[in-house]
Design a protein around this motif. Structure first.
Motif, PDB file in Angstrom:
ATOM      1  N   VAL A   3       0.851  -1.180   0.000  1.00  0.00           N
ATOM      2  CA  VAL A   3       0.000   0.000   0.000  1.00  0.00           C
ATOM      3  C   VAL A   3       0.889   1.233   0.000  1.00  0.00           C
ATOM      4  O   VAL A   3       2.020   1.206   0.489  1.00  0.00           O
ATOM      5  CB  VAL A   3      -0.975   0.049   1.204  1.00  0.00           C
ATOM      6  CG1 VAL A   3      -1.948  -1.107   1.166  1.00  0.00           C
ATOM      7  CG2 VAL A   3      -0.237   0.077   2.523  1.00  0.00           C
ATOM      8  N   VAL A   5       1.550   4.761   1.483  1.00  0.00           N
ATOM      9  CA  VAL A   5       1.213   5.486   2.706  1.00  0.00           C
ATOM     10  C   VAL A   5       1.691   6.927   2.572  1.00  0.00           C
ATOM     11  O   VAL A   5       2.860   7.171   2.242  1.00  0.00           O
ATOM     12  CB  VAL A   5       1.859   4.828   3.947  1.00  0.00           C
ATOM     13  CG1 VAL A   5       1.510   5.600   5.209  1.00  0.00           C
ATOM     14  CG2 VAL A   5       1.424   3.377   4.057  1.00  0.00           C
ATOM     15  N   VAL A  29      -6.247  -0.535   8.485  1.00  0.00           N
ATOM     16  CA  VAL A  29      -5.630   0.784   8.628  1.00  0.00           C
ATOM     17  C   VAL A  29      -4.864   0.869   9.947  1.00  0.00           C
ATOM     18  O   VAL A  29      -3.739   1.382   9.992  1.00  0.00           O
ATOM     19  CB  VAL A  29      -6.704   1.892   8.526  1.00  0.00           C
ATOM     20  CG1 VAL A  29      -6.139   3.243   8.926  1.00  0.00           C
ATOM     21  CG2 VAL A  29      -7.282   1.937   7.113  1.00  0.00           C
ATOM     22  N   CYS A  46      -8.177   9.962   8.352  1.00  0.00           N
ATOM     23  CA  CYS A  46      -7.654   8.754   7.731  1.00  0.00           C
ATOM     24  C   CYS A  46      -8.425   8.522   6.431  1.00  0.00           C
ATOM     25  O   CYS A  46      -9.648   8.386   6.448  1.00  0.00           O
ATOM     26  CB  CYS A  46      -7.818   7.581   8.681  1.00  0.00           C
ATOM     27  SG  CYS A  46      -7.295   6.042   7.954  1.00  0.00           S
ATOM     28  N   VAL A  48      -8.573   6.292   2.698  1.00  0.00           N
ATOM     29  CA  VAL A  48      -8.136   5.197   1.840  1.00  0.00           C
ATOM     30  C   VAL A  48      -8.706   5.479   0.461  1.00  0.00           C
ATOM     31  O   VAL A  48      -9.927   5.590   0.298  1.00  0.00           O
ATOM     32  CB  VAL A  48      -8.604   3.819   2.362  1.00  0.00           C
ATOM     33  CG1 VAL A  48      -8.249   2.728   1.352  1.00  0.00           C
ATOM     34  CG2 VAL A  48      -7.969   3.517   3.711  1.00  0.00           C
ATOM     35  N   GLN A  57     -10.857  -0.410   8.839  1.00  0.00           N
ATOM     36  CA  GLN A  57     -11.018  -0.658   7.408  1.00  0.00           C
ATOM     37  C   GLN A  57      -9.971  -1.654   6.918  1.00  0.00           C
ATOM     38  O   GLN A  57      -8.781  -1.483   7.168  1.00  0.00           O
ATOM     39  CB  GLN A  57     -10.892   0.657   6.633  1.00  0.00           C
ATOM     40  CG  GLN A  57     -10.902   0.515   5.137  1.00  0.00           C
ATOM     41  CD  GLN A  57     -12.271   0.207   4.585  1.00  0.00           C
ATOM     42  OE1 GLN A  57     -13.272   0.669   5.117  1.00  0.00           O
ATOM     43  NE2 GLN A  57     -12.322  -0.562   3.527  1.00  0.00           N
ATOM     44  N   LEU A  59      -7.633  -3.267   4.154  1.00  0.00           N
ATOM     45  CA  LEU A  59      -6.957  -2.707   2.988  1.00  0.00           C
ATOM     46  C   LEU A  59      -6.794  -3.744   1.882  1.00  0.00           C
ATOM     47  O   LEU A  59      -6.783  -4.951   2.140  1.00  0.00           O
ATOM     48  CB  LEU A  59      -5.582  -2.186   3.405  1.00  0.00           C
ATOM     49  CG  LEU A  59      -5.616  -1.066   4.440  1.00  0.00           C
ATOM     50  CD1 LEU A  59      -4.226  -0.811   4.998  1.00  0.00           C
ATOM     51  CD2 LEU A  59      -6.212   0.191   3.842  1.00  0.00           C
ATOM     52  N   ASP A  63      -3.853  -0.016  -2.479  1.00  0.00           N
ATOM     53  CA  ASP A  63      -4.557   1.113  -1.861  1.00  0.00           C
ATOM     54  C   ASP A  63      -3.585   2.230  -1.504  1.00  0.00           C
ATOM     55  O   ASP A  63      -2.399   1.995  -1.257  1.00  0.00           O
ATOM     56  CB  ASP A  63      -5.267   0.683  -0.568  1.00  0.00           C
ATOM     57  CG  ASP A  63      -6.583  -0.025  -0.809  1.00  0.00           C
ATOM     58  OD1 ASP A  63      -7.101   0.001  -1.942  1.00  0.00           O
ATOM     59  OD2 ASP A  63      -7.104  -0.616   0.166  1.00  0.00           O
ATOM     60  N   VAL A  65      -3.200   5.028   1.404  1.00  0.00           N
ATOM     61  CA  VAL A  65      -3.668   5.356   2.752  1.00  0.00           C
ATOM     62  C   VAL A  65      -3.010   6.668   3.154  1.00  0.00           C
ATOM     63  O   VAL A  65      -1.797   6.802   3.085  1.00  0.00           O
ATOM     64  CB  VAL A  65      -3.286   4.252   3.756  1.00  0.00           C
ATOM     65  CG1 VAL A  65      -3.876   4.539   5.116  1.00  0.00           C
ATOM     66  CG2 VAL A  65      -3.733   2.887   3.268  1.00  0.00           C
TER      67      VAL A  65
END
Length: 74
Positions: A3, A5, A29, A46, A48, A57, A59, A63, A65
């Motif tokens: 993911v 970030v 998350v 936060c 997504v 949530q 992931l 994704d 985030v």
């Protein structure tokens, strides 16, 4: 899974602005927050994939985030 970030505001201090993070499948998350030692009381927003979500949530691979501290304004 990986993911993307993103950190904003004070959450960047001593950390990074954007980074790819590897997580186990079905990570949430809150797992990202813990992995990067983000102060839970400082994470006010936060997202997504640009959608406001809760810490629980789940992931998906790929994704994005994003975390932000509280923001003030006029």
């Amino acid at each position: 899974m990986d993911v993307n970030v993103k950190l904003f505001g004070d959450l960047r201090e001593g950390r990074f602005e954007q980074q790819i993070t590897h997580l186990e499948e079905n990570s949430r998350v809150i797992d990202v927050i813990k992995k990067h030692n983000l102060p839970l009381d400082k994470v006010a927003i936060c997202l997504v994939n640009s959608n406001n979500v809760e810490f629980e949530q789940v992931l998906q691979n790929g994704d994005t985030v994003a975390f932000s501290p509280p923001v003030g304004g006029m």
